[in-house]
Design a protein around this motif. Structure first.
Motif, short mmCIF file in Angstrom:
data_model
loop_
_atom_site.label_atom_id
_atom_site.label_comp_id
_atom_site.label_asym_id
_atom_site.label_seq_id
_atom_site.Cartn_x
_atom_site.Cartn_y
_atom_site.Cartn_z
N ASP A 1 62.40 55.76 48.03
CA ASP A 1 63.16 55.64 49.27
C ASP A 1 64.66 55.65 49.04
OD1 ASP A 1 60.99 55.69 50.88
OD2 ASP A 1 60.91 53.54 51.28
N GLY A 2 65.08 55.63 47.77
CA GLY A 2 66.49 55.83 47.45
C GLY A 2 66.83 57.28 47.19
N MET A 3 65.83 58.17 47.36
CA MET A 3 66.03 59.60 47.10
C MET A 3 66.14 60.35 48.43
SD MET A 3 63.45 60.13 43.85
CE MET A 3 63.64 59.11 42.37
N GLN A 4 66.29 61.68 48.35
CA GLN A 4 66.53 62.47 49.55
C GLN A 4 65.28 62.53 50.42
OE1 GLN A 4 67.64 66.40 48.38
NE2 GLN A 4 65.99 66.62 46.92
N SER A 5 65.48 62.97 51.67
CA SER A 5 64.43 62.89 52.68
C SER A 5 63.18 63.66 52.31
CB SER A 5 64.97 63.38 54.02
OG SER A 5 65.39 64.73 53.91
N THR A 6 63.33 64.88 51.74
CA THR A 6 62.15 65.68 51.41
C THR A 6 61.28 64.99 50.37
OG1 THR A 6 63.51 66.90 49.81
CG2 THR A 6 63.22 67.88 52.01
N THR A 7 61.90 64.30 49.42
CA THR A 7 61.15 63.57 48.40
C THR A 7 60.44 62.37 49.02
OG1 THR A 7 62.80 64.24 46.76
CG2 THR A 7 61.28 62.48 46.13
N ARG A 8 61.09 61.71 49.96
CA ARG A 8 60.45 60.57 50.63
C ARG A 8 59.22 61.03 51.42
NH1 ARG A 8 65.26 58.32 54.04
NH2 ARG A 8 63.74 56.72 54.65
N ILE A 9 59.32 62.17 52.09
CA ILE A 9 58.17 62.72 52.82
C ILE A 9 57.07 63.09 51.84
CG2 ILE A 9 57.40 64.63 54.28
CD1 ILE A 9 60.32 64.70 55.40
N LEU A 10 57.43 63.75 50.74
CA LEU A 10 56.47 64.19 49.74
C LEU A 10 55.73 63.01 49.12
CD1 LEU A 10 55.41 66.74 48.36
CD2 LEU A 10 57.28 66.53 46.70
N TYR A 11 56.44 61.92 48.89
CA TYR A 11 55.81 60.72 48.31
C TYR A 11 54.70 60.21 49.23
CZ TYR A 11 55.20 55.86 46.87
OH TYR A 11 54.66 54.65 46.47
N ARG A 12 54.94 60.16 50.52
CA ARG A 12 53.94 59.65 51.46
C ARG A 12 52.74 60.59 51.55
NH1 ARG A 12 58.53 57.41 52.02
NH2 ARG A 12 58.82 55.41 53.08
N ARG A 13 52.99 61.90 51.40
CA ARG A 13 51.88 62.85 51.38
C ARG A 13 51.01 62.63 50.14
NH1 ARG A 13 54.21 68.40 51.10
NH2 ARG A 13 51.99 68.99 51.18
N ALA A 14 51.66 62.47 48.96
CA ALA A 14 50.90 62.23 47.72
C ALA A 14 50.18 60.89 47.78
CB ALA A 14 51.85 62.28 46.53
N LEU A 15 50.83 59.91 48.40
CA LEU A 15 50.24 58.58 48.51
C LEU A 15 48.96 58.61 49.35
CD1 LEU A 15 50.68 55.58 47.77
CD2 LEU A 15 51.93 55.33 49.93
N ALA A 16 48.94 59.50 50.35
CA ALA A 16 47.75 59.61 51.19
C ALA A 16 46.54 60.05 50.35
CB ALA A 16 48.00 60.61 52.31
N TYR A 17 46.71 61.00 49.43
CA TYR A 17 45.61 61.43 48.56
C TYR A 17 45.20 60.30 47.62
CZ TYR A 17 46.29 66.18 50.28
OH TYR A 17 46.36 67.29 51.08
N ALA A 18 46.22 59.57 47.10
CA ALA A 18 45.91 58.45 46.22
C ALA A 18 45.10 57.39 46.95
CB ALA A 18 47.21 57.86 45.66
N ARG A 19 45.48 57.05 48.19
CA ARG A 19 44.76 56.04 48.97
C ARG A 19 43.33 56.50 49.26
NH1 ARG A 19 48.06 53.13 47.41
NH2 ARG A 19 49.72 52.06 48.55
N MET A 20 43.17 57.79 49.56
CA MET A 20 41.84 58.30 49.83
C MET A 20 40.97 58.19 48.58
SD MET A 20 39.97 59.45 52.28
CE MET A 20 40.97 60.26 53.54
N GLY A 21 41.54 58.40 47.42
CA GLY A 21 40.79 58.26 46.17
C GLY A 21 40.35 56.83 45.93
N GLU A 22 41.11 55.89 46.44
CA GLU A 22 40.76 54.47 46.32
C GLU A 22 39.80 54.02 47.41
OE1 GLU A 22 44.58 52.71 46.62
OE2 GLU A 22 45.25 53.34 44.62
N GLY A 23 39.43 54.94 48.32
CA GLY A 23 38.55 54.59 49.42
C GLY A 23 39.26 53.96 50.60
N ASP A 24 40.59 53.94 50.57
CA ASP A 24 41.37 53.33 51.65
C ASP A 24 41.72 54.42 52.67
OD1 ASP A 24 43.05 51.92 53.32
OD2 ASP A 24 44.55 51.42 51.75
N VAL A 25 40.75 54.73 53.56
CA VAL A 25 40.93 55.81 54.52
C VAL A 25 42.06 55.50 55.49
CG1 VAL A 25 39.80 57.14 56.36
CG2 VAL A 25 38.50 56.45 54.32
N GLU A 26 42.11 54.24 55.95
CA GLU A 26 43.16 53.87 56.90
C GLU A 26 44.54 53.94 56.24
OE1 GLU A 26 44.94 53.15 60.34
OE2 GLU A 26 42.79 53.54 60.05
#
Length: 815
Positions: free
Chosen positions: A755-780
């Motif tokens: 969140d200290g980086m530029q906007s595109t990286t912040r958006i990209l982090y949340r997209r990658a995090l969504a796949y990581a959460r799904m892998g952990e079974g955390d659908v919500e």
């Protein structure tokens, strides 16, 4: 100097007529007169009379002026009067004749006279921040509706900026130009300007030789000479106008022009010669007030009377001037040794008091006072730079740096040169200046230049070299200047994308702003604005950048001014204040283009392209990227070429032209690798990975390019680009169903860091995090991460990221 002048209606003329009692006043030159007629018919835009001293160049200016006046032109005096500062004669002439206080007042009154009130807003903007070319544009636009002839005597004394102005006016057809040039003392910038104008068919050069024999003999017979006497006089003088004029006044001229003049000077009394020598040091004229600082009134009056009898000087009110420019050169050579140094030194101090710093610097050099010369060159350079006379300013600052041994003077000269080269993208020239000048600097002065050089290197992505310099300063600089060093470290970490760490440095120096230099205060606000921008506080970023912009404007630091203006334009567009953004970008584009700030101009075009790309106007974005690339290619700026090629690759990718995108990325990678530009290599690898994602069977190639991007970014210490490559890799793995591996990659980064980086990286982090959460079974948790990514993309108006998030929703939730 010239005769009466005024402005009447729509007719205007700037001229200098050096009025000499000459045989040329009564014997016309037919060919030269026809050349002037061709100019008045519009066949050429100007005439330049050349030839040796005394051949009649100045008198022909009078003939040409009279011909122009008969066509309805008015005359305003204009003469360089010896070596001068940028545009000094123009400013002086316009100020005197228009009743103005300075250049800006003159421009406004000239615009009103021409009926061009629409130029007034441009003049106001130009005064705040502009360029030499913008100044020329406004002046030419104001002159164009008027009937103008600019006639310049002694063109060899023109400074570079005024030479450029003459070329610009000729090309724009805003005025005609008549000049008299003694080529024996012509500097390169004047000679080159005249040759270019001749090649372009803008001017005609008339080289003057001896007068025609029959015309001279007939004239002498009409004066009462016997035919044989007239022929003998012509043979003795070889038809040379000045020699003929002197012979008509009883001077024996058998020895030639200079020998005759020197003999006439040596025949004067010692007291008169002393006065004339001082006038020669001042230039071609001096006022009574100036001469009274050297001699008693009686000696001055006697000298004027005796010199007048011999046709050497004449008196016009308070001004004592030579009857011909050649007298100055002849008389100046009679000053030698200690007497020469003393007179030049005293004249230099008087010129300095008068604000004629360039002339003062030249006199100081002759006197051997290097430090006095350097200080005056600095003052003259600052004055030229303030009105965008970049060539003249550069010459003055280089001279000052080389002449002086004083740290503060060398520091000042190098500071201006680095700012100038930064706006031009001239890294190699800047490096030469630093290497040449730093040997004269020690202690605080050395540290100040090293910090500026670090700024320069950071701007050109020489991050590791800049970091080494900052570490050197950290070891050597006293604690009192630690705030200045912290400021540069904040810039360093901003460029690496580690904005939180940059913020820590800015927080440490906030209390020291009151003791920092103005340019450092501006840099503080500039960096604080970048931090606020990255953290989503766009209005706060605007406030910081507007403060920085105002300081840079007052300092005439155009390179930094443009960078800030560029940031303001981007932010205004994101805030959907499109009209304001277009106005800001238009101002930035004009300034950057006209002062040849090629690297900044390419950044402006690249940013405009990115904005239009995010708005899904891909064709318009492509046009801007292409313009940016062409500018960088012409300038030889390989870094800028690499960035533009990456952008062109992205644009082709979004348009579905994957093979074309691949070509752009590969070219960007090669250029970046050859020049050692790691960021360009990283971006090219990421782009190639995206292309191969669209090609079946290229999965291994995709992984190779993303891993190479991560390796290069990590090796170069660019944490932000490393995070971008890593997150792209995580998203790619997630879309292939390798959710566990994607989650392992995401764990390398924290939300706080990203969140200290530029906007595109912040958006990209949340997209990658969504796949990581799904892998952990955390659908919500996965859905919440994508919702955050979508909200961020929408807040920035990033339509491309919005499309990417929608694709992620399809992969994870089949929506």
């Amino acid at each position: 100097m010239g005769g009466e002048s005024f402005i009447t209606g729509k007719r205007f003329c700037i001229a200098i007529i050096f009025e000499t009692a000459s045989i040329m006043e009564v014997i016309d030159r037919e060919e030269e007169r026809k050349a002037v007629e061709r100019m008045l018919k519009g066949e050429v835009r100007g005439i330049v009379f050349t030839g040796e001293r005394g051949v009649g160049k100045t008198t022909l200016l009078r003939v040409a002026r009279d011909m122009c006046e008969r066509q309805g032109y008015t005359v305003v005096c204009y003469d360089p009067e010896g070596p001068c500062e940028a545009l000094e004669p123009v400013i002086t002439a316009l100020s005197d004749k228009l009743g103005c206080e300075d250049l800006w007042d003159c421009l406004e009154k000239l615009a009103v006279t021409a009926g061009r009130e629409d130029l007034l807003p441009e003049i106001k903007g130009l005064r705040r921040a502009g360029s030499e070319a913008m100044l020329f544009h406004v002046l030419s636009e104001a002159l164009a509706p008027l009937r103008v002839v600019i006639a310049v005597d002694d063109m060899e004394y023109l400074d570079a900026m005024t030479s450029n102005l003459m070329q610009y006016i000729l090309r724009r057809g805003a005025a005609m130009v008549i000049g008299a040039l003694y080529e024996g003392a012509c500097p390169d910038h004047v000679r080159d300007a005249i040759r270019r104008a001749e090649r372009e068919g803008l001017i005609e050069i008339c080289k003057l030789g001896p007068l025609e024999k029959r015309a001279v003999v007939d004239h002498l017979i009409s004066l009462g000479y016997q035919p044989y006497e007239a022929v003998e006089m012509y043979m003795r003088t070889k038809g040379h106008p000045l020699l003929l004029t002197l012979e008509l006044h009883g001077v024996d001229v058998e020895e030639g022009v200079e020998a005759t003049m020197l003999r006439a000077f040596n025949a004067l009394s010692h007291e008169t010669k002393a006065v004339l020598q001082v006038i020669g040091v001042f230039g071609e004229w001096a006022t009574l007030n100036e001469l009274e600082r050297f001699f008693p009134d009686e000696q001055i009056f006697t000298a004027v009377e005796e010199g007048g009898r011999e046709m050497i000087v004449r008196e016009r009110g308070e001004i004592i001037s030579f009857t011909h420019p050649a007298w100055r050169e002849v008389i100046d050579r009679t000053l030698v040794g200690e007497e020469r140094r003393l007179i030049y030194r005293k004249v230099a101090h008087i010129l300095e008091e008068m604000g004629r710093h360039y002339q003062a610097a030249v006199c100081c050099e002759v006197a051997g006072d290097r430090e006095c010369a350097a200080e005056n060159y600095i003052a003259a350079g600052k004055r030229a730079y303030a009105i965008y006379g970049v060539e003249d300013a550069e010459m003055c600052f280089v001279k000052a740096m080389r002449l002086s041994e004083r740290g503060d003077v060398v520091r000042d000269a190098m500071t201006y040169l680095l700012d100038m080269y930064k706006s031009q993208g001239a890294l190699d020239r800047a490096r030469e200046v630093v290497e040449e000048g730093r040997g004269k600097l020690h202690g605080p002065f050395l540290h100040e230049i090293l910090l500026l050089w670090a700024d320069f290197l950071l701007l050109f992505s020489r991050n590791s070299e800049a970091h080494d310099i900052l570490e050197q300063c950290l070891m050597e600089m006293p604690s009192l200047r630690r705030a200045s060093l912290d400021l540069r470290f904040s810039t360093y970490y901003i460029l690496l994308g580690e904005v939180d760490r940059a913020g820590e440095y800015l927080d440490r120096i906030e209390g020291a702003l009151g003791i920092m230099y103005p340019e450092e205060v501006a840099r503080y606000h500039r960096n604080r604005g970048i931090l606020r921008f990255y953290r989503g506080d766009l209005r706060g970023a605007l406030e910081e950048w507007e403060r920085a912009r105002d300081i840079y404007s007052e300092l005439h630091s155009w390179s930094d001014y443009l960078h800030v203006l560029n940031n303001i334009g981007i932010t205004l567009h994101i805030l959907n204040r499109k009209g304001e953004a277009i106005g800001v970008f238009t101002e930035a584009e004009n300034i950057a283009r006209l002062i040849n700030a090629s690297s900044i101009l390419a950044d402006i075009y690249n940013n405009l392209g990115t904005i239009y790309e995010e708005m899904n106007d891909l064709d318009r974005a492509h046009d801007y990227y292409s313009m940016g690339y062409r500018i960088m290619e012409r300038a030889g700026d390989t870094r800028g070429m690499a960035v533009s090629l990456v952008n062109l690759g992205n644009n082709s990718y979004y348009r579905g032209r994957y093979r074309m995108a691949e070509k752009f990325y590969r070219r960007a990678h090669k250029i970046s690798k050859d020049m050692g530009f790691p960021e360009g290599m990283v971006l090219a690898h990421i782009g190639l990975a995206h292309v191969f994602m669209k090609m079946p069977g290229r999965e291994g190639t995709v992984v190779y390019h993303l891993q190479r991007a991560m390796e290069i970014a990590q090796r170069s210490g660019n944490r932000a680009r490393y995070a971008e490559a890593l997150l792209q890799y995580a998203v790619y793995l997630g879309r292939r169903g390798e959710l566990g591996r994607a989650g392992d990659l995401v764990k390398e980064l924290s939300r706080e860091e990203v969140d200290g980086m530029q906007s595109t990286t912040r958006i990209l982090y949340r997209r990658a995090l969504a796949y990581a959460r799904m892998g952990e079974g955390d659908v919500e948790g996965a859905r919440r991460a994508l919702i955050e990514a979508m909200e961020l993309a929408q807040s920035y108006g990033d339509s491309i990221s919005i499309d990417d998030v929608e694709e992620d929703l399809g992969f994870l939730f089949h929506e």
